[in-house]
Design an enzyme around this catalytic site. Structure first.
Site, PDB file in Angstrom:
ATOM      1  N   SER A 179       0.852  -1.190   0.000  1.00  0.00           N
ATOM      2  CA  SER A 179       0.000   0.000   0.000  1.00  0.00           C
ATOM      3  C   SER A 179       0.883   1.233   0.000  1.00  0.00           C
ATOM      4  O   SER A 179       2.037   1.198   0.429  1.00  0.00           O
ATOM      5  CB  SER A 179      -0.900   0.015   1.242  1.00  0.00           C
ATOM      6  OG  SER A 179      -1.499   1.294   1.431  1.00  0.00           O
ATOM      7  N   TYR A 192      -2.276  -0.468  10.307  1.00  0.00           N
ATOM      8  CA  TYR A 192      -2.225  -0.730   8.869  1.00  0.00           C
ATOM      9  C   TYR A 192      -0.869  -0.322   8.294  1.00  0.00           C
ATOM     10  O   TYR A 192      -0.235  -1.068   7.545  1.00  0.00           O
ATOM     11  CB  TYR A 192      -3.349   0.025   8.165  1.00  0.00           C
ATOM     12  CG  TYR A 192      -3.487  -0.283   6.698  1.00  0.00           C
ATOM     13  CD1 TYR A 192      -4.088  -1.461   6.278  1.00  0.00           C
ATOM     14  CD2 TYR A 192      -3.018   0.598   5.729  1.00  0.00           C
ATOM     15  CE1 TYR A 192      -4.214  -1.758   4.922  1.00  0.00           C
ATOM     16  CE2 TYR A 192      -3.132   0.325   4.384  1.00  0.00           C
ATOM     17  CZ  TYR A 192      -3.733  -0.860   3.979  1.00  0.00           C
ATOM     18  OH  TYR A 192      -3.850  -1.149   2.638  1.00  0.00           O
TER      19      TYR A 192
END
Length: 296
Positions: A179, A192
């Protein structure tokens, strides 16, 4: 077996073209992109996190390129639907429902793959969850641990499991889906970000370790990919910050010089390239697919 035509998938599995919509004079929703005509005939491709979004597009793209696919996620109904779609398009693929944060279920997946296909050439680690959106002092340990287990430990377990089979076949390719948070932080997304930054470190370490065995390891860093998952992230961000969902979305879009979300097919194109012989001299790389949100 029907092969993809230059510039796209066969008609039966070609992604539906997205229509751009204007917002303040700029493009917001990405238009469909052509898919690379890379061949994967007789290759076995294992894709995790395949029930929706990027994962589903990855499975369909590799299958259309001629691969024998196995695709895994926790949502059994969605996986079976995808299996029927793949079969209806004349391609070979098998769904397998599993929670890859659990070592026993990873072992079951690998056993099924070996029985069905006898080995694996490409592993695409795509499974992931957004994790808590909260200040660090309000982030529950349970949410932190779940995010680490699902986003990072699952990839470790899958890689550890496929490496012996890849070595027996003389090599292979591993593509980790990371990501933009692997390089740039967003507030209230600590768990995350930790997993996605960890994914880059694991990619580089394993590229060094597995290179002598002919196994290449690379990482794709998407951002703001149009679909259900990013809509959920916008909603969580909006709630946490007391703004509207549209405001949350526009703040992210403003970070892109193209002022657009990313089409999942753009992620597919990079995966098709990185896992192919066209990228045989690429390993240990983290490749941005962010519409310019980051440039390093």
């Amino acid at each position: 077996m029907e092969q993809p035509r230059f510039g796209g998938l066969p008609d039966r599995v070609r992604p539906r073209r997205r229509v751009a919509t204007a917002h303040r004079g700029q493009e917001v929703t990405p238009v469909g992109v052509p898919v690379l005509p890379v061949g994967y005939a007789d290759k076995v491709v294992l894709v995790t996190g395949a029930s929706r979004g990027i994962g589903r597009v990855l499975v369909k793209g590799f299958a259309a390129a001629g691969a024998r696919t196995m695709f895994v996620a926790r949502r059994e109904a969605e996986l079976k639907d995808l299996e029927h779609e793949i079969a209806g398009a004349g391609h070979e693929g098998r769904a397998f429902a599993a929670d890859l944060a659990k070592p026993a279920e990873v072992d079951a997946m690998l056993d099924a793959m070996m029985r069905e296909f006898g080995g694996v050439d490409v592993l695409v680690n795509n499974v992931g969850i957004p994790g808590p959106t909260a200040p660090i002092e309000e982030t529950p340990l349970e949410g932190w641990n779940e995010t680490i287990a699902v986003n990072l430990t699952s990839a470790f377990l899958a890689i550890r499991g496929v490496v012996p089979a890849m070595r027996r076949r003389g090599g292979g390719a591993i593509v980790n889906i990371g990501s933009v948070n692997g390089k740039t932080p967003f507030a209230q997304r600590s768990s995350y970000a930790a997993t996605k930054m960890g994914m880059i470190g694991m990619t580089r370490t394993l590229a060094l370790e597995l290179g002598p065995s002919g196994i290449r390891v690379n990482c794709i860093l998407p951002a703001n990919v149009a679909g259900e998952r990013v809509d959920e992230v916008f909603a969580a961000q909006a709630k946490a910050r007391g703004i509207t969902v549209d405001e949350a979305k526009q703040q992210v879009l403003a970070l892109s010089p193209l002022h657009t979300q990313v089409a999942p097919e753009s992620v597919l194109n990079v995966a098709l390239f990185l896992a192919s012989d066209h990228a045989r001299h690429m390993t240990g790389q983290d490749v941005n697919v962010t519409a310019g949100m980051i440039m390093y």
